[in-house]
Design an enzyme around this catalytic site. Structure first.
Site: not given
Ligand code: PLP
Length: 429
Positions: A60, A62, A206, A232, A235, A241
């Site tokens: 932990y 925080e 994003d 993220t 991807k 993740r």
């Molecule tokens: C995949 C994605 C997210 C969210 O990611 P999670 O890890 O599934 O919560 C946010 N914004 C975009 C553009 C994404 O493609």
């Protein structure tokens, strides 16, 4: 079962919990046997998976490096600092927060740091390629804030920056979000940042889907133009993740507070370590060639799809994915997804811009190449995959043709195994 609970420390999963072990084994085999075309997925390295399975999970912590609410964090501080420094180096940004559990909480934290509930923000329409967290009415973002959505142009099926600018000037949102989950074309982050500046909004990008392409220099970066960038890490970046928030230095303090204590509690330290490993891998020169191959493969996949008679939204792709319009075929998106499952090709049904159908059975499918590229597919193989998809879609009633497609898929997957070095020990990771 034994009466001493601590005997669990020396019992491997296979013996201690065969039900879960069997699922992992089966999922490993499934991943091995299918052409995985979901563009938000990729193959993290063995090193990333090792960090995820480490004892860092147990701690932990925080707070932030040097300012924790728990003792014993001198090692965790080092791990998080390595992740932050590598992230800043990789994307060329002034500030990074590596604690967000995933992309959705990362976006929630940014909104919390910039907006008050009820404030107006502008994001891309889900049906045109945006993400749920960009203002969908069923998502916290649509419920907590006043949403203005932009989409693509009906003719070109591309972002129309003049139209977005007009909308922004009219609506005066406090934040403008660029970035998407199903847009196959390059995004002009500089144009978005200039629009935001003109209307006095904070610009946010994003880059979840294309972070690996940006890190690999095959898609223009939102830096130094955009104020705040979320992504993220699982991807195209091929990490665990999870997510990161990057920004100009002046936004850092508010973002740190929004992540903790605003949205989250204890950081997932095993995940932060795995992010550090993935950033390290993406900093290696060979990552550029890999990212470039993802894009080349997506173009070849698109070529194969079009050769087979399918229409691509916007006529092609600049990135890692193609959006296929099935309106001129016998199948809906849901039917195509189910059919392709039967020949071991995994795709997801997806809305297309101005879709006449509903989200649960839309008119499109979305296909991408990060996972295939991770298992060594080249352009020729990806073009063949595109042709196989088209063949199946146009001949869904022809059982012997589908058998032949399934056999081709088997040849392709067997020629390019996932985690090949693990095959010998037969380990499902
Ligand atoms: C995949 C994605 C997210 C969210 O990611 P999670 O890890 O599934 O919560 C946010 N914004 C975009 C553009 C994404 O493609």
């Amino acid at each position: 079962m034994t009466s001493n609970f601590n005997s669990r420390f020396s019992i491997p999963l296979q013996q201690s919990d065969n039900a879960v072990y069997a699922c992992i084994q089966k999922e490993f085999e499934r991943q091995q046997e299918v052409l995985e075309l979901i563009p938000s997925e990729s193959l993290p390295s063995k090193a990333v998976l090792e960090a995820l399975g480490s004892v860092l999970n147990n701690k932990y912590s925080e707070g932030y490096p040097g300012k924790r609410y728990y003792g014993g964090n001198h090692v965790i501080d080092q791990v998080e600092s390595i992740a932050i420094e590598r992230c800043k180096q990789l994307f060329g940004c002034e500030y990074a927060n590596v604690q967000p559990y995933s992309g959705s909480p990362a976006n929630a934290a940014v909104y919390l740091s910039v907006l008050n509930y009820g404030d107006k923000f502008m994001g891309m329409n889900l049906a045109h390629g945006g993400h749920l967290t960009h203002g969908h009415k069923l998502n916290f973002s649509g419920k907590s804030y006043s949403i203005v959505s932009y989409g693509v142009d009906k003719e070109t099926e591309r972002l129309d920056y003049d139209a977005i600018k007009r909308l922004a000037l009219q609506e005066k949102p406090k934040i403008i979000v660029s970035g998407s989950s199903a847009y196959p074309r390059e995004i002009d982050f500089k144009a978005f940042a200039e629009i935001a500046q003109e209307v006095g909004a904070v610009s946010m990008s994003d880059i979840s889907h294309i972070a690996g392409l940006i890190a690999g220099n095959v898609h223009p970066s939102p830096f130094p133009f955009t104020d705040i960038v979320t992504s993220t890490t699982h991807k195209t970046l091929c990490g665990p993740r999870g997510a990161v928030i990057m920004a100009r230095a002046q936004f850092g303090e508010a973002i740190d507070k929004a992540v903790f204590p605003g949205i989250q509690g204890g950081p997932h330290n095993h995940q932060i370590a795995a992010k550090a490993v993935a950033f390290g891998e993406a900093l290696r020169p060979e990552f550029k060639a890999f990212a470039g191959q993802i894009v080349k493969n997506a173009k070849a996949l698109g070529t194969g799809l079009m050769e087979g008679g399918l229409r691509l939204v916007s006529g092609g792709t600049d990135n890692h994915l193609c959006l296929v319009d099935l309106t001129q075929t016998p199948l809906t998106g849901k039917e195509a997804e189910a059919l392709l499952d039967t020949v071991n090709i995994t795709v997801n049904k997806n809305m297309i811009p101005f879709d006449p159908r509903k989200p649960l059975d839309p008119s499109g499918i979305r296909v991408g190449t990060p996972t295939l590229t991770g298992r060594g597919f080249n352009e020729e193989a990806c073009r063949e995959v595109g042709q196989l998809i088209a063949k199946a879609v146009f001949n869904s009633q022809d059982a012997s043709l589908l058998d032949r497609v399934r056999a081709e898929v088997k040849t392709l997957t067997q020629a390019h195994p996932i985690y090949p070095m693990l095959k010998e020990e037969n380990a499902p990771i």
